[in-house]
Design a protein around this motif. Structure first.
Motif, mmCIF file in Angstrom:
data_model
loop_
_atom_site.group_PDB
_atom_site.id
_atom_site.type_symbol
_atom_site.label_atom_id
_atom_site.label_comp_id
_atom_site.label_asym_id
_atom_site.label_seq_id
_atom_site.Cartn_x
_atom_site.Cartn_y
_atom_site.Cartn_z
ATOM 1 N N ALA A 87 0.834 -1.328 -0.148
ATOM 2 C CA ALA A 87 -0.103 0.198 -0.001
ATOM 3 C C ALA A 87 0.877 1.417 -0.040
ATOM 4 O O ALA A 87 0.544 2.194 -0.611
ATOM 5 N N LEU A 88 2.044 1.220 0.725
ATOM 6 C CA LEU A 88 2.881 2.338 0.673
ATOM 7 C C LEU A 88 3.529 2.626 -0.777
ATOM 8 O O LEU A 88 3.759 3.721 -1.256
ATOM 9 N N ILE A 89 3.862 1.517 -1.467
ATOM 10 C CA ILE A 89 4.341 1.794 -2.841
ATOM 11 C C ILE A 89 3.290 2.032 -3.479
ATOM 12 O O ILE A 89 3.768 3.016 -4.262
ATOM 13 N N ALA A 90 2.138 1.662 -3.514
ATOM 14 C CA ALA A 90 1.196 2.112 -4.456
ATOM 15 C C ALA A 90 0.780 3.469 -4.127
ATOM 16 O O ALA A 90 0.726 4.359 -5.119
ATOM 17 N N HIS A 91 0.876 4.146 -3.022
ATOM 18 C CA HIS A 91 0.771 5.324 -2.636
ATOM 19 C C HIS A 91 1.674 6.443 -3.223
ATOM 20 O O HIS A 91 1.290 7.500 -3.667
ATOM 21 N N PHE A 92 2.999 6.121 -3.158
ATOM 22 C CA PHE A 92 4.103 6.960 -3.535
ATOM 23 C C PHE A 92 4.693 6.562 -4.780
ATOM 24 O O PHE A 92 5.311 7.696 -5.198
ATOM 25 N N GLN A 93 4.377 5.674 -5.496
ATOM 26 C CA GLN A 93 5.167 5.384 -6.769
ATOM 27 C C GLN A 93 4.688 6.329 -7.878
ATOM 28 O O GLN A 93 5.591 6.662 -8.651
ATOM 29 N N ASN A 94 3.601 6.889 -7.884
ATOM 30 C CA ASN A 94 3.175 8.069 -9.003
ATOM 31 C C ASN A 94 3.136 9.293 -8.529
ATOM 32 O O ASN A 94 2.603 10.251 -9.084
ATOM 33 N N SER A 95 3.920 9.421 -7.259
ATOM 34 C CA SER A 95 3.961 10.846 -6.476
ATOM 35 C C SER A 95 4.951 11.681 -7.312
ATOM 36 O O SER A 95 5.984 11.082 -7.804
ATOM 37 N N SER A 96 4.574 13.007 -7.415
ATOM 38 C CA SER A 96 5.649 13.875 -8.059
ATOM 39 C C SER A 96 7.039 13.952 -7.127
ATOM 40 O O SER A 96 8.137 14.385 -7.606
ATOM 41 N N LEU A 97 7.067 13.495 -6.266
ATOM 42 C CA LEU A 97 8.358 13.346 -4.991
ATOM 43 C C LEU A 97 9.403 12.258 -6.020
ATOM 44 O O LEU A 97 10.737 12.412 -5.854
ATOM 45 N N MET A 98 8.939 11.565 -6.818
ATOM 46 C CA MET A 98 9.762 10.739 -7.535
ATOM 47 C C MET A 98 10.538 11.324 -8.555
ATOM 48 O O MET A 98 11.312 10.584 -9.045
ATOM 49 N N ASN A 99 10.011 12.491 -8.912
ATOM 50 C CA ASN A 99 10.693 13.358 -9.747
ATOM 51 C C ASN A 99 11.901 14.291 -9.109
ATOM 52 O O ASN A 99 12.740 14.925 -9.806
ATOM 53 N N GLU A 100 11.956 14.170 -7.723
ATOM 54 C CA GLU A 100 12.832 14.996 -6.946
ATOM 55 C C GLU A 100 14.174 14.157 -6.800
ATOM 56 O O GLU A 100 14.313 13.068 -7.441
ATOM 57 N N ASP A 101 15.265 14.680 -5.908
ATOM 58 C CA ASP A 101 16.356 13.973 -5.685
ATOM 59 C C ASP A 101 16.263 12.669 -5.327
ATOM 60 O O ASP A 101 15.366 12.213 -4.528
ATOM 61 N N LYS A 102 17.037 11.783 -5.872
ATOM 62 C CA LYS A 102 16.904 10.344 -5.182
ATOM 63 C C LYS A 102 17.086 10.001 -3.983
ATOM 64 O O LYS A 102 16.280 9.316 -3.212
ATOM 65 N N ARG A 103 17.952 10.948 -3.305
ATOM 66 C CA ARG A 103 18.020 10.864 -1.766
ATOM 67 C C ARG A 103 16.775 11.051 -0.975
ATOM 68 O O ARG A 103 16.663 10.767 0.327
ATOM 69 N N ALA A 104 15.647 11.811 -1.769
ATOM 70 C CA ALA A 104 14.403 12.329 -1.088
ATOM 71 C C ALA A 104 13.556 11.174 -1.138
ATOM 72 O O ALA A 104 12.237 11.491 -0.764
ATOM 73 N N ARG A 105 13.754 10.266 -1.928
ATOM 74 C CA ARG A 105 12.454 9.384 -2.265
ATOM 75 C C ARG A 105 12.360 8.208 -1.072
ATOM 76 O O ARG A 105 13.229 7.860 -0.270
ATOM 77 N N PRO A 106 11.441 7.545 -1.106
ATOM 78 C CA PRO A 106 11.182 6.455 -0.136
ATOM 79 C C PRO A 106 12.242 5.460 -0.556
ATOM 80 O O PRO A 106 12.647 5.142 -1.664
ATOM 81 N N ILE A 107 12.705 4.530 0.330
ATOM 82 C CA ILE A 107 13.760 3.487 0.522
ATOM 83 C C ILE A 107 12.820 2.150 0.634
ATOM 84 O O ILE A 107 12.184 2.030 1.754
ATOM 85 N N LEU A 108 13.219 1.439 -0.106
ATOM 86 C CA LEU A 108 12.668 -0.215 -0.100
ATOM 87 C C LEU A 108 14.035 -1.005 0.448
ATOM 88 O O LEU A 108 15.125 -0.778 -0.062
#
Length: 125
Positions: A87-108
């Motif tokens: 559910a967390l992956i589904a929530h964040f994967q299409n978020s605009s934050l995924m276009n930001e610095d890689k260091r600011a993305r969720p970590i799996l």
């Protein structure tokens, strides 16, 4: 979720604090960043790999002060609205934050035998 995180903490520092006694117990973490101020917003999402791991994690962090930066903030743990790695992956994967610095993305993380922990790329579209 972990609340009241010292705003100067980075994802790397938060991971180090958690991994001190809880390495291999979680498979997702996301510390949101305020890009304007270049600091975290004071909370993080974490997904424990098994519900039984929540209680020891809670006892280790809830009500404790953050060690770095002489912060007066006291950690507080609470259940987040979104539960579970999928559910967390589904929530964040299409978020605009995924276009930001890689260091600011969720970590799996993928957990392997003998507590070997491997960081995984975040699936996004």
């Amino acid at each position: 979720m972990i609340k009241n995180i010292s705003n100067k903490y980075t994802s790397k520092m938060l991971l180090a604090a958690i991994d001190e006694h809880h390495r291999g117990t979680y498979d997702f973490i996301y510390l949101p960043i305020d890009f304007k101020n270049k600091c975290n917003v004071g909370y993080a999402f974490i997904n424990m790999t098994d519900p039984s791991l929540i209680v020891p994690f809670y006892h280790a962090f809830n009500g404790k002060k953050w060690e770095k930066f002489n912060s007066e903030k006291v950690a507080s743990l609470a259940y987040a609205r979104i539960q579970g790695k999928a559910a967390l992956i589904a929530h964040f994967q299409n978020s605009s934050l995924m276009n930001e610095d890689k260091r600011a993305r969720p970590i799996l993380f993928t957990l392997m035998v003998l507590m070997l922990v491997i960081r995984c790329p975040f699936p996004w579209v």
